[in-house]
Enzyme design. Structure first.
Site, PDB file in Angstrom:
ATOM      1  N   ASN A 199       0.505  -0.783   0.253  1.00 12.28           N
ATOM      2  CA  ASN A 199      -0.268   0.437  -0.253  1.00 12.28           C
ATOM      3  C   ASN A 199       0.547   0.776  -0.202  1.00 12.28           C
ATOM      4  OD1 ASN A 199       0.334  -1.105   3.257  1.00 12.28           O
ATOM      5  ND2 ASN A 199      -1.057   0.554   3.126  1.00 12.28           N
ATOM      6  N   GLU A 232       0.756   4.655   0.277  1.00  3.17           N
ATOM      7  CA  GLU A 232      -0.327   6.442   1.015  1.00  3.17           C
ATOM      8  C   GLU A 232       0.003   7.568   0.491  1.00  3.17           C
ATOM      9  OE1 GLU A 232      -1.045   5.726   5.467  1.00  3.17           O
ATOM     10  OE2 GLU A 232      -2.339   3.453   5.001  1.00  3.17           O
ATOM     11  N   CYS A 292      -3.811   0.216  -2.518  1.00  7.45           N
ATOM     12  CA  CYS A 292      -3.704  -0.455  -1.828  1.00  7.45           C
ATOM     13  C   CYS A 292      -2.698  -1.324  -2.436  1.00  7.45           C
ATOM     14  CB  CYS A 292      -5.071  -1.426  -1.791  1.00  7.45           C
ATOM     15  SG  CYS A 292      -6.761  -0.818  -0.949  1.00  7.45           S
ATOM     16  N   GLU A 315      -3.430  -4.561  -2.801  1.00 10.44           N
ATOM     17  CA  GLU A 315      -2.784  -5.933  -4.195  1.00 10.44           C
ATOM     18  C   GLU A 315      -3.091  -5.233  -5.328  1.00 10.44           C
ATOM     19  OE1 GLU A 315      -4.750  -4.917  -0.674  1.00 10.44           O
ATOM     20  OE2 GLU A 315      -5.978  -6.692  -0.170  1.00 10.44           O
ATOM     21  N   CYS A 324     -10.085  -5.374   0.070  1.00  6.99           N
ATOM     22  CA  CYS A 324     -11.343  -4.136  -0.271  1.00  6.99           C
ATOM     23  C   CYS A 324     -12.131  -4.440  -1.269  1.00  6.99           C
ATOM     24  CB  CYS A 324     -10.514  -2.727   0.222  1.00  6.99           C
ATOM     25  SG  CYS A 324      -9.903  -2.458  -1.214  1.00  6.99           S
ATOM     26  N   CYS A 332     -10.754  -4.291  -4.074  1.00  2.87           N
ATOM     27  CA  CYS A 332      -9.396  -4.652  -4.474  1.00  2.87           C
ATOM     28  C   CYS A 332      -9.713  -6.082  -5.447  1.00  2.87           C
ATOM     29  CB  CYS A 332      -8.290  -4.558  -3.592  1.00  2.87           C
ATOM     30  SG  CYS A 332      -7.077  -3.250  -3.481  1.00  2.87           S
TER      31      CYS A 332
HETATM   32  N1  THU Z   1      -5.501  -1.935   1.953  1.00  3.37           N
HETATM   33  C1  THU Z   1      -4.611  -2.666   1.343  1.00  3.37           C
HETATM   34  O1  THU Z   1      -3.590  -1.843   0.968  1.00  3.37           O
HETATM   35  N2  THU Z   1      -5.265  -3.792   0.834  1.00  3.37           N
HETATM   36  C2  THU Z   1      -6.447  -3.509   1.411  1.00  3.37           C
HETATM   37  O2  THU Z   1      -7.359  -4.665   0.559  1.00  3.37           O
HETATM   38  C3  THU Z   1      -7.187  -3.095   2.229  1.00  3.37           C
HETATM   39  C4  THU Z   1      -6.206  -1.452   3.299  1.00  3.37           C
HETATM   40  C5  THU Z   1      -4.532  -0.376   3.498  1.00  3.37           C
HETATM   41  C6  THU Z   1      -4.797   0.904   2.264  1.00  3.37           C
HETATM   42  C7  THU Z   1      -4.410   1.746   3.248  1.00  3.37           C
HETATM   43  O3  THU Z   1      -3.785   1.903   3.079  1.00  3.37           O
HETATM   44  C8  THU Z   1      -4.176   0.867   4.358  1.00  3.37           C
HETATM   45  O4  THU Z   1      -4.251  -0.336   4.075  1.00  3.37           O
HETATM   46  C9  THU Z   1      -5.703   1.269   5.681  1.00  3.37           C
HETATM   47  O5  THU Z   1      -7.112   0.938   5.266  1.00  3.37           O
END
Ligand code: THU
Length: 157
Positions: free
Chosen positions: A61, A63, A72, A74, A112, A115
């Site tokens: 991920n 940000e 994210c 994935e 999520c 994804c």
């Molecule tokens: N996140 C992911 O990388 N994958 C997911 O399927 C769910 C959430 C990340 C997004 C964000 O940077 C952090 O987790 C908190 O939501």
């Protein structure tokens, strides 16, 4: 009235029940969590995708101060795979996460919704089910396909 029930089959595995290929993919997903850029959530996610050309790509991920601009693990992995190896097809995917303490999360983190939809596109492209391993500290969820995680998905128009 008819009724349809949708089931998501999940095998709950322990680390020592994985094949060596599964175990290697899980290690790559865990390793990818260390390349996550998550200064806001401090939730570090890594994804590893094994392709049919023998390459495993990883993502984490990433940000952003403008929150929706981040992505994210994935999606960073699957879009990288699509961008670098457009001819390759997905075989299996592992996802791992570490929380602010730096420990692997106790329970596996499911991808999520966005994804799931993104990964589904590549499963469709592969023309076969793509194995999913969701990694937790105590147990690993093994799902037979991406579509089992996203029933009634939108896939064509
Ligand atoms: N996140 C992911 O990388 N994958 C997911 O399927 C769910 C959430 C990340 C997004 C964000 O940077 C952090 O987790 C908190 O939501």
């Amino acid at each position: 009235m008819t009724r349809k029930d949708i089931l998501t089959p999940i095998e709950v595995l322990h680390r020592d029940e994985l094949t060596s290929a599964q175990s290697a993919l899980v290690d790559k997903a865990i390793d990818a969590t260390r390349r996550s850029y998550a200064p806001y959530s401090r939730f570090h996610v890594g994804a590893a995708i094994m392709l049919d050309n023998g390459v495993t790509v990883t993502g984490s991920n990433q940000e952003n101060a403008a929150f929706p601009s981040g992505t994210c693990a994935e999606r960073s992995a699957c879009f990288y795979a699509g961008a670098q190896y457009p001819e390759a097809r997905f075989q299996s995917i592992a996802v791992a996460a570490r929380d602010a303490s730096g420990e692997l999360v106790t329970q596996p983190i499911p991808p999520c919704g966005a994804c799931r939809q993104s990964l589904l596109e590549y499963e469709k492209l592969a023309g076969h089910d793509v194995d999913l391993l969701l990694v937790g500290r105590n147990e690993i969820y093994h799902l037979p396909s991406v579509h089992s995680l996203l029933p009634l998905a939108f896939t064509s128009f």
